[in-house]
Design an enzyme around this catalytic site. Structure first.
Site, short mmCIF file in Angstrom:
data_model
loop_
_atom_site.label_atom_id
_atom_site.label_comp_id
_atom_site.label_asym_id
_atom_site.label_seq_id
_atom_site.Cartn_x
_atom_site.Cartn_y
_atom_site.Cartn_z
N SER A 1 0.83 -1.19 0.00
CA SER A 1 0.00 0.00 0.00
C SER A 1 0.87 1.25 0.00
CB SER A 1 -0.88 -0.02 1.25
OG SER A 1 -1.33 1.27 1.52
N ILE B 1 -0.17 2.86 3.65
CA ILE B 1 0.08 2.22 4.96
C ILE B 1 1.58 2.00 5.07
CG2 ILE B 1 -0.44 0.23 6.43
CD1 ILE B 1 -2.98 -0.19 4.72
N VAL C 1 11.37 -0.40 12.06
CA VAL C 1 12.27 -0.29 13.20
C VAL C 1 13.12 -1.55 13.44
CG1 VAL C 1 11.18 1.49 14.61
CG2 VAL C 1 10.29 -0.84 14.67
N LYS D 1 27.63 -6.15 14.35
CA LYS D 1 27.16 -6.47 15.70
C LYS D 1 27.85 -7.74 16.16
CE LYS D 1 22.94 -8.05 18.04
NZ LYS D 1 21.49 -8.28 17.92
N ILE E 1 13.36 -10.64 12.67
CA ILE E 1 13.79 -10.80 11.28
C ILE E 1 14.26 -12.24 11.07
CG2 ILE E 1 15.53 -10.07 9.59
CD1 ILE E 1 15.21 -7.22 10.81
#
Ligand SMILES: Cc1cc2nc3c(=O)[nH]c(=O)nc-3n(C[C@H](O)[C@H](O)[C@H](O)COP(=O)(O)OP(=O)(O)OC[C@H]3O[C@@H](n4cnc5c(N)ncnc54)[C@H](O)[C@@H]3O)c2cc1C
Length: 501
Positions: free
Chosen positions: A41, A44, A49, A80, A346
């Site tokens: 969309s 939307i 994050v 990381k 994820i």
């Protein structure tokens, strides 16, 4: 291809989950003639994050043939080496959940058992002395894993922090180059057949999109899996009461550390994720213990002036009762949500996709196949839930109602059993294939101050005088690698330069 093969797939949603699905499915099904369409969309937005990952992200990027030298600069990524937890056990206390190996196995006993014996013998070992990732993290330096070099570098593992919006854009280009069709339209509703399967998606403003298989990546709303198919939601708020997050970026105040920071707060915890161009921050909290205004004040007093207005997100910890229903598989936030304390969301998208490939259907959609998928994913969600819950349930904090409530709440049976087993003999019994191995559990138990009554008796079969002599050598080898490694900032700059060249 059999005549019952899936000929078309419609993916609803163009967030991280949707584009990850588009990339992997287009890669796997290339040459089969299966048409893949992703509808997103224009009105939307995405959650945008999801910024911290865990090491298997590299397997995924490799599988879909992403060039890291292009991906890292394009997504403002940093490396990381683990997560540093501050103020969880007690205010002022810190501990590491680093990636990669810990010490060396001695006479085939995992090193954390040796660690327990060393402590029982009056030594004062600490986890970072034997973890290269933690030592590099504390020094702000970066090394890359090298399986060819015996020693700590061989067992090092890394993950990435990245800008979620840029990742979706990168993966979108990647998927479109592989033939995925993108429709910028809003789905108004799913039309169902008499047997409850999805027949087509009605698009706002007219038109339809029909497919054999539907992938629901529409985010928390679960447009297909919940709104159309009514899968139901298993609510885990009684264990994980955090139901809000406030996210706000800040500018760097120094070089980016190569780790995620998770700082316990009055009614939850705060993440700090360094990217190349900014720092991502957010406060995950429970609205039962703090109101939004007080949470925002607490966040801003910790992070200083943000670069943008804090953005509020609401969620309920838990998972869909079935993540695959009829001809629809939900991935990402549409399938469930666990607070991002161990960066599992994820990864759950990857894992859901791998399991989908392992259970790839034909147009008969065998119900036993669907049930097997749902069982495997439900089990995975539950082990992650228990692992996250461990970070809370053994805290010594009692300074706020939120923290007092964490030790009072009853535990899921499986976690209660693991806790009892560890307290008795330092074992965890993680099953083969579980993402969080015995070592990950050890780091959290150890960091939270849970010490076993007894250590593994087989450690006594080794000559402890020799073991004792090896311990400082291990620490010295780690220190030598740290001393030779560039700073994280310099390592990133080298990648960006290489990519530009
Ligand atoms: C506070 C917070 C912090 C997080 N941090 C991390 C982290 O550090 N690490 C991690 O691994 N994960 C994290 N996550 C989870 C991570 O953000 C998500 O797993 C990931 O971004 C996938 O989101 P998604 O694609 O499922 O949904 P979304 O990003 O919400 O995307 C939904 C998509 O669906 C589309 N859509 C919705 N309705 C329609 C419709 N009717 N028609 C057409 N399109 C539609 C939207 O346009 C959008 O493209 C975090 C989540 C939250 C809430």
């Amino acid at each position: 291809m059999s005549d019952r093969s899936i000929r078309s797939i419609a993916i609803v949603g163009g967030g991280t989950a949707g584009w990850m699905a588009a990339c992997l499915l287009s890669q796997t099904l290339r040459g089969t003639g299966c048409a893949i369409t992703l509808v997103e969309s224009p009105d939307i937005g995405t959650v945008g994050v999801g910024e911290a990952t865990i090491p298997p992200i590299f397997d995924f990027l490799k599988l879909i043939e992403v060039d890291l030298d292009a991906f890292i600069p394009a997504t403002q990524a940093t490396f990381k080496l683990g997560i540093k937890f501050d103020d969880w056990r007690a205010i002022g206390d810190s501990y590491w959940h680093p990636f990669g190996t810990f010490g060396v196995s001695i006479d085939r006993r995992p090193f954390h058992h040796v660690f327990h014996k060393a402590r029982a013998q009056g030594l004062d070992p600490t986890a970072p002395q034997f973890s290269l990732a933690a030592a590099l993290g504390d020094a702000g330096r970066l090394a890359h894993p090298d399986p060819r070099v015996p020693g700590p570098l061989a067992g090092l593992r890394q993950a990435l922090h990245f800008d979620a919006v840029l990742v979706a854009r990168f993966l979108r280009d990647h998927a479109e180059r592989r033939g995925v069709r993108r429709l910028e339209r809003e789905v108004a509703e799913a039309k169902l057949r008499d047997d409850g399967f999805i027949e087509a998606l009605a698009l706002k403003g007219g038109g339809e999109l029909a497919a054999d298989l539907y992938i629901d990546c529409s985010g928390f709303r679960g447009l297909l899996i919940e709104q159309a198919l009514g899968a139901g939601y298993e609510d885990w708020t009684r264990w994980l009461p955090c139901d809000r997050a406030l996210a706000a970026p800040t500018a760097h105040a120094g070089p980016p550390p190569p780790y995620t920071q998770a700082v316990a707060m009055d009614a939850g915890w705060r993440w700090r994720i360094p990217l190349q161009h900014r720092v991502g921050n957010g406060y995950v909290y429970s609205s039962a213990f703090i109101d939004d205004g007080a949470a925002q004040d607490e966040l801003l007093s910790a992070i200083g002036q943000p670069l943008a207005e804090p953005r509020k997100l609401s969620f309920t910890a838990g998972r869909r009762k079935t993540m695959w229903s009829r001809n629809c598989v939900a991935l990402g936030l549409a399938s469930g949500f666990l607070e991002p304390l161990e960066s599992t969301s994820i990864h759950l998208v990857c894992s859901g996709l791998y399991k989908l490939l392992d259970h790839f259907p034909d147009r008969d959609f065998a119900s036993v196949n669907i049930a097997a998928y749902n069982r495997a994913l439900a089990d995975e969600y539950e082990t992650y839930r228990d692992f996250i819950l461990l970070h809370y349930c053994v805290t010594a904090r009692d300074d706020t109602a939120f923290w007092r409530d964490r030790t009072a709440a009853p535990l899921p049976d499986r976690l209660a059993e693991r806790l009892e087993l560890y307290r008795a003999c330092g074992r965890v019994d993680a099953k083969p294939g579980e993402l969080f191995t015995d070592l990950s559990w050890f780091y959290i138990f150890e960091g939270m101050g849970v010490t076993p009554k007894a250590y593994d008796p087989l450690v006594d079969a080794s000559n402890f005088q020799q073991v004792r002599a090896v311990l400082p050598e291990l620490t010295a080898r780690i220190a030598a690698v740290v001393a030779q490694s560039p700073t994280h900032e310099a390592a990133l700059a080298a990648i960006v330069r290489r990519s530009a060249a």
